[in-house]
Design a protein around this motif. Structure first.
Motif, PDB file in Angstrom:
ATOM      1  N   UNK A  71       0.359  -1.302  -0.492  1.00 24.18           N
ATOM      2  CA  UNK A  71      -0.296  -0.151  -0.124  1.00 24.18           C
ATOM      3  C   UNK A  71       0.978   1.442   0.058  1.00 24.18           C
ATOM      4  N   UNK A  72       2.180   1.569   0.661  1.00 23.34           N
ATOM      5  CA  UNK A  72       3.095   2.430   0.258  1.00 23.34           C
ATOM      6  C   UNK A  72       3.255   2.733  -1.272  1.00 23.34           C
ATOM      7  N   UNK A  73       2.908   2.018  -2.464  1.00 21.41           N
ATOM      8  CA  UNK A  73       3.180   2.781  -3.815  1.00 21.41           C
ATOM      9  C   UNK A  73       2.433   2.240  -4.259  1.00 21.41           C
ATOM     10  N   UNK A  74       1.536   1.267  -4.021  1.00 21.00           N
ATOM     11  CA  UNK A  74       0.437   0.904  -4.598  1.00 21.00           C
ATOM     12  C   UNK A  74      -1.495   0.481  -4.767  1.00 21.00           C
ATOM     13  N   UNK A  75      -1.856   0.602  -5.397  1.00 21.04           N
ATOM     14  CA  UNK A  75      -3.657   0.744  -4.384  1.00 21.04           C
ATOM     15  C   UNK A  75      -4.116  -0.510  -5.658  1.00 21.04           C
ATOM     16  N   UNK A  76      -3.470  -1.242  -5.922  1.00 18.22           N
ATOM     17  CA  UNK A  76      -3.797  -3.246  -6.342  1.00 18.22           C
ATOM     18  C   UNK A  76      -4.891  -3.537  -5.956  1.00 18.22           C
ATOM     19  N   UNK A  77      -6.000  -3.804  -6.200  1.00 15.50           N
ATOM     20  CA  UNK A  77      -6.900  -4.729  -5.313  1.00 15.50           C
ATOM     21  C   UNK A  77      -6.284  -5.731  -4.608  1.00 15.50           C
ATOM     22  N   UNK A 140     -10.191  22.500   0.617  1.00 19.76           N
ATOM     23  CA  UNK A 140      -8.957  22.016  -0.023  1.00 19.76           C
ATOM     24  C   UNK A 140      -8.952  20.335  -0.285  1.00 19.76           C
ATOM     25  N   UNK A 141      -9.825  19.866  -0.638  1.00 16.63           N
ATOM     26  CA  UNK A 141     -10.187  18.662  -1.059  1.00 16.63           C
ATOM     27  C   UNK A 141     -10.773  18.297  -2.346  1.00 16.63           C
ATOM     28  N   UNK A 153      -4.851  20.199   1.067  1.00 15.39           N
ATOM     29  CA  UNK A 153      -3.936  21.443   1.093  1.00 15.39           C
ATOM     30  C   UNK A 153      -2.801  20.932   0.274  1.00 15.39           C
ATOM     31  N   UNK A 154      -3.454  20.627  -1.617  1.00 18.61           N
ATOM     32  CA  UNK A 154      -2.098  20.341  -2.316  1.00 18.61           C
ATOM     33  C   UNK A 154      -0.975  19.142  -2.238  1.00 18.61           C
ATOM     34  N   UNK A 155      -1.131  17.790  -0.862  1.00 17.60           N
ATOM     35  CA  UNK A 155      -0.431  17.287  -0.889  1.00 17.60           C
ATOM     36  C   UNK A 155      -1.247  16.055  -1.086  1.00 17.60           C
ATOM     37  N   UNK A 156      -0.926  14.432  -2.139  1.00 18.53           N
ATOM     38  CA  UNK A 156      -1.320  13.824  -2.371  1.00 18.53           C
ATOM     39  C   UNK A 156      -1.814  12.289  -1.378  1.00 18.53           C
ATOM     40  N   UNK A 157      -2.781  12.279  -1.185  1.00 17.99           N
ATOM     41  CA  UNK A 157      -3.247  11.414  -0.012  1.00 17.99           C
ATOM     42  C   UNK A 157      -3.219   9.796  -1.278  1.00 17.99           C
ATOM     43  N   UNK A 208      -8.973   9.607   8.668  1.00 16.26           N
ATOM     44  CA  UNK A 208      -7.654   9.496   8.582  1.00 16.26           C
ATOM     45  C   UNK A 208      -6.523   9.880   8.103  1.00 16.26           C
ATOM     46  N   UNK A 209      -6.612   9.539   6.040  1.00 15.44           N
ATOM     47  CA  UNK A 209      -6.080  10.107   5.381  1.00 15.44           C
ATOM     48  C   UNK A 209      -6.155  11.757   5.052  1.00 15.44           C
TER      49      UNK A 209
END
Length: 233
Positions: A71-77, A140-141, A153-157, A208-209
């Motif tokens: 999950x740190x790098x991928x959103x693969x199911x 800001x979302x 706030x211009x930061x990707x989650x 949380x994100x």
């Protein structure tokens, strides 16, 4: 019909791997196999994978740690497999980023149905832009459907495919209260069957994100006794 999607099955029980190999090949899927989390991460570095089936109990690196690393790098199911059937274990799996949870022993046909459902959902919400509007901004979302990105706030989650699907559903219907059964049926694409905890866990992870203070959310509002909603701008 040949599906040709690539499935990564991560399990150290050879009987399960051999059994599912038959089912996946019969359905036309390309199957990659790993016996632990470390081997799975190595395969993911070298291959494009459409869905991951991840056992919890494995040597070297278990499924929980592997899921968090993925999950740190991928959103693969990700579908988690586990012999543990208590609700707390399922919630733990979903909380770390899994999209679904199947308890062992399982019916191979049920697992295949869940795989197909996840792949359909990921194609629908994960990598296909909607025809009418590619982006919604609420304060800001910013939710971009074309690029499957969310920024605050211009930061990707980073959201999982299911988290993104829930957020998109609420954003598209902002101003409307959606019940938990409505959210479940729309996102999971199956009848609602006492799955309130599942929806609540995903909402909590999204908050949380994207929320500065998840205890006092400004984007996803709880309407007690009914469900959730996002306010219009």
């Amino acid at each position: 019909m040949s599906a040709r999607e690539t499935i990564l099955l991560v399990d150290d029980e050879r009987e399960i791997v051999k059994l599912m190999e038959i089912y996946f090949k019969n359905e036309g899927y390309r199957l990659l196999q790993a016996s632990d989390g470390l081997e799975a991460l190595e395969l993911l570095q070298a291959n494009e994978v459409d869905l991951i089936i991840l056992d919890v109990m494995m040597p070297r690196m278990d499924g929980i740690e592997a899921c968090m690393r993925i999950r740190e790098a991928r959103d693969t199911p990700i579908i988690m497999l586990s012999a543990k059937s208590q609700d707390i274990d399922k919630i733990a799996g979903l909380s770390i980023g899994a999209d679904d949870y199947v308890t062992k022993p399982f019916n191979p046909l049920e697992l295949m149905a869940r795989v197909k459902s996840q792949l359909r959902r990921y194609k629908r919400f994960g990598n296909r832009p909607i025809e009418t509007r590619d982006e919604i901004q609420i304060d800001d979302l910013v939710i971009n459907f074309a690029t499957h990105t969310v920024t605050v706030d211009q930061q990707e989650v980073k959201l999982t495919p299911r988290e993104f699907a829930i957020l998109k559903l609420l954003a598209v219907n902002r101003g409307i209260v959606l019940s938990m059964d409505k959210i479940y049926e729309e996102v999971w694409n199956e009848p609602f069957m006492e799955s309130k905890n599942t929806v609540m866990v995903h909402i909590r992870k999204i908050r949380e994100k994207i929320e500065r203070d998840p205890q006092h959310p400004r984007y996803i509002k709880t309407v007690w006794g009914i469900g959730y909603k996002m306010e219009p701008n």
